[in-house]
Design a protein around this motif. Structure first.
Motif, mmCIF file in Angstrom:
data_model
loop_
_atom_site.group_PDB
_atom_site.id
_atom_site.type_symbol
_atom_site.label_atom_id
_atom_site.label_comp_id
_atom_site.label_asym_id
_atom_site.label_seq_id
_atom_site.Cartn_x
_atom_site.Cartn_y
_atom_site.Cartn_z
ATOM 1 N N VAL A 1 -0.031 25.840 6.289
ATOM 2 C CA VAL A 1 -1.229 25.225 7.102
ATOM 3 C C VAL A 1 -0.846 23.694 7.539
ATOM 4 O O VAL A 1 -0.377 22.933 6.608
ATOM 5 N N PHE A 2 -0.994 23.669 8.934
ATOM 6 C CA PHE A 2 -0.772 22.317 9.530
ATOM 7 C C PHE A 2 -2.118 22.006 10.261
ATOM 8 O O PHE A 2 -1.953 21.982 11.704
ATOM 9 N N VAL A 3 -3.263 21.531 9.626
ATOM 10 C CA VAL A 3 -4.303 20.938 10.517
ATOM 11 C C VAL A 3 -4.725 19.779 10.387
ATOM 12 O O VAL A 3 -5.961 19.346 10.439
ATOM 13 N N GLY A 4 -3.677 18.907 10.182
ATOM 14 C CA GLY A 4 -3.829 17.404 10.113
ATOM 15 C C GLY A 4 -3.696 16.952 8.537
ATOM 16 O O GLY A 4 -4.071 17.764 7.556
ATOM 17 N N ARG A 5 -3.620 15.570 8.322
ATOM 18 C CA ARG A 5 -3.314 14.949 7.113
ATOM 19 C C ARG A 5 -4.620 13.917 7.044
ATOM 20 O O ARG A 5 -4.956 13.327 8.230
ATOM 21 N N ASP A 6 -5.188 13.624 5.830
ATOM 22 C CA ASP A 6 -6.180 12.539 5.692
ATOM 23 C C ASP A 6 -5.372 11.475 4.987
ATOM 24 O O ASP A 6 -4.872 11.340 3.813
ATOM 25 N N VAL A 7 -5.203 10.171 5.719
ATOM 26 C CA VAL A 7 -4.556 9.203 4.968
ATOM 27 C C VAL A 7 -5.314 8.226 4.175
ATOM 28 O O VAL A 7 -6.488 8.162 4.739
ATOM 29 N N LEU A 8 -4.892 7.982 3.248
ATOM 30 C CA LEU A 8 -5.506 7.369 2.130
ATOM 31 C C LEU A 8 -5.576 5.809 2.278
ATOM 32 O O LEU A 8 -4.933 5.287 1.503
ATOM 33 N N ASN A 9 -6.348 5.617 3.255
ATOM 34 C CA ASN A 9 -6.255 3.947 3.721
ATOM 35 C C ASN A 9 -7.485 3.067 3.406
ATOM 36 O O ASN A 9 -7.673 2.385 3.750
ATOM 37 N N GLU A 10 -8.382 3.816 2.508
ATOM 38 C CA GLU A 10 -9.421 3.173 2.177
ATOM 39 C C GLU A 10 -9.480 1.833 1.524
ATOM 40 O O GLU A 10 -10.291 0.908 2.113
ATOM 41 N N LEU B 1 0.799 -1.187 -0.020
ATOM 42 C CA LEU B 1 0.001 -0.063 0.016
ATOM 43 C C LEU B 1 1.018 1.191 0.164
ATOM 44 O O LEU B 1 1.719 1.593 1.028
ATOM 45 N N ALA B 2 0.817 1.991 -1.102
ATOM 46 C CA ALA B 2 1.482 3.307 -1.078
ATOM 47 C C ALA B 2 0.828 4.517 -1.696
ATOM 48 O O ALA B 2 1.094 5.331 -2.640
ATOM 49 N N THR B 3 -0.619 4.698 -1.026
ATOM 50 C CA THR B 3 -1.599 5.552 -1.422
ATOM 51 C C THR B 3 -1.385 7.010 -0.876
ATOM 52 O O THR B 3 -1.637 7.896 -1.205
ATOM 53 N N GLY B 4 -0.314 7.132 -0.003
ATOM 54 C CA GLY B 4 -0.180 8.340 0.822
ATOM 55 C C GLY B 4 -1.243 8.903 1.480
ATOM 56 O O GLY B 4 -1.959 8.311 1.955
ATOM 57 N N SER B 5 -0.876 10.421 1.771
ATOM 58 C CA SER B 5 -1.957 11.115 2.414
ATOM 59 C C SER B 5 -2.186 12.206 1.841
ATOM 60 O O SER B 5 -1.299 12.644 0.975
ATOM 61 N N VAL B 6 -3.140 13.065 2.234
ATOM 62 C CA VAL B 6 -3.272 14.380 1.540
ATOM 63 C C VAL B 6 -3.389 15.427 2.869
ATOM 64 O O VAL B 6 -3.934 15.192 3.791
ATOM 65 N N PRO B 7 -2.882 16.714 2.645
ATOM 66 C CA PRO B 7 -3.031 17.382 3.597
ATOM 67 C C PRO B 7 -4.528 17.968 3.727
ATOM 68 O O PRO B 7 -5.311 18.240 2.787
#
Length: 309
Positions: free
Chosen positions: A235-244, A108-114
């Motif tokens: 901007v650092f308000v978290g990241r959404d991990v693309l783990n679907e 799994l190498a889907t990354g994350s998005v800010p």
């Protein structure tokens, strides 16, 4: 049956494909719906990739990667993976069109998005003065004043990092207190050129054709507007991990993840499920740099080859 299914076509996925196929695996498919290269292709200037002397765009940096990584037999399937399951020693990869493929191993190498903060001007000036990576873009504001939005550990750590480069850092947070660890807060408060701008809401970030020129914040109690004239906003308000793809029908994950949804791996990029690996920004404690993601991909591939024996 695939020897290896790679989910994601960024630096981690591409490098894993290169090392896996060059290392002898015959049936390796990388699933990436769109253009390969990952989030870095959206960056306008890259100057910290080793061996890359000239300042180039992210698109230019990644341009030659797909051809090189597919030279030894890596296949690219333009499809989105919706789910990965495992039965016995075999994984089943289900794509968005409903088709399935079996694989002996999965990366799994889907990354994350800010995560976006949602203020006015954020979309318009993203990449033109608004950044989500201090390590990537902090140098462009050397000796200048910048603003940083956020109140967690990452935000405060990045504020400290920027304070060593910039003349002043405005730390903008909607509360009076921070969600960071006490030691992180203490470290931040020890920096003389960090000014805390707390209990405020960001009204807008504004600028011109050249990019950001400032942001306006509104005090939550008094309603006063303060104008901060800065050319850069982080901007650092978290990241959404693309783990679907790891989510199962019962709502659980195929492997162990932390509270933020990041995949827990060891130094070999192994998850809690044998044969399942994770690399790049989707994993815990990722540095969120191209060179690190590529290193993750290489590490995973070497260990997948060993796993398949």
């Amino acid at each position: 049956m695939l020897d290896l299914a790679i989910i994601g076509g960024g630096p981690a996925g591409l490098t894993a494909g290169l090392y896996a196929t060059r290392g002898g695996l015959k049936n390796v498919t990388m699933f990436e719906m769109g253009m390969t290269g990952g989030q870095i292709t959206g960056s306008s200037e890259i100057e910290n990739y080793p061996g890359q002397g000239a300042i180039v765009s992210g698109m230019d940096l990644m341009q030659s990667w797909p051809e090189q990584c597919q030279r030894f037999g890596l296949k690219h399937e333009m499809n989105q993976v919706s789910k990965v399951t495992k039965s016995g020693d075999v994984f089943t990869v289900t794509t968005a069109d409903g088709k399935t493929q079996e694989a002996k191993s999965v990366l799994l190498a889907t990354g994350s998005v800010p995560r976006r903060a949602g203020f006015k001007g954020e979309k318009e000036f993203f990449g033109r003065g608004i950044s989500t990576c201090a390590t990537c873009d902090g140098f462009f504001y050397k000796g200048k004043e910048v603003a940083l939005i956020g109140g967690g550990d990452s935000a405060l750590e990045e504020a400290v990092y920027l304070s060593k480069i910039c003349s002043k850092v405005y730390l903008v947070h909607r509360r009076d207190t921070y969600r960071a660890a006490p030691s992180t807060i203490e470290h931040m408060k020890a920096c003389e050129n960090i000014e805390e701008v707390t209990n405020v809401m960001v009204e807008e970030v504004y600028g011109d054709a050249s990019g950001v020129t400032g942001l306006k914040v509104k005090n939550r109690d008094r309603g006063e507007i303060r104008d901060l004239a800065v050319p850069g906003v982080f901007v650092f308000v978290g990241r959404d991990v693309l783990n679907e793809p790891l989510k199962q029908d019962d709502g659980t994950f195929l492997c162990d993840v932390n509270d933020q949804g990041e995949v827990i791996v060891d130094l070999r990029m192994r998850t809690s499920v044998p044969g399942l690996y994770a690399a790049g920004d989707v994993r815990i404690e990722a540095a969120k740099q191209v060179v690190c993601a590529a290193g993750d991909g290489a590490t995973a591939a070497v260990n997948i080859i060993e796993y398949l024996g």
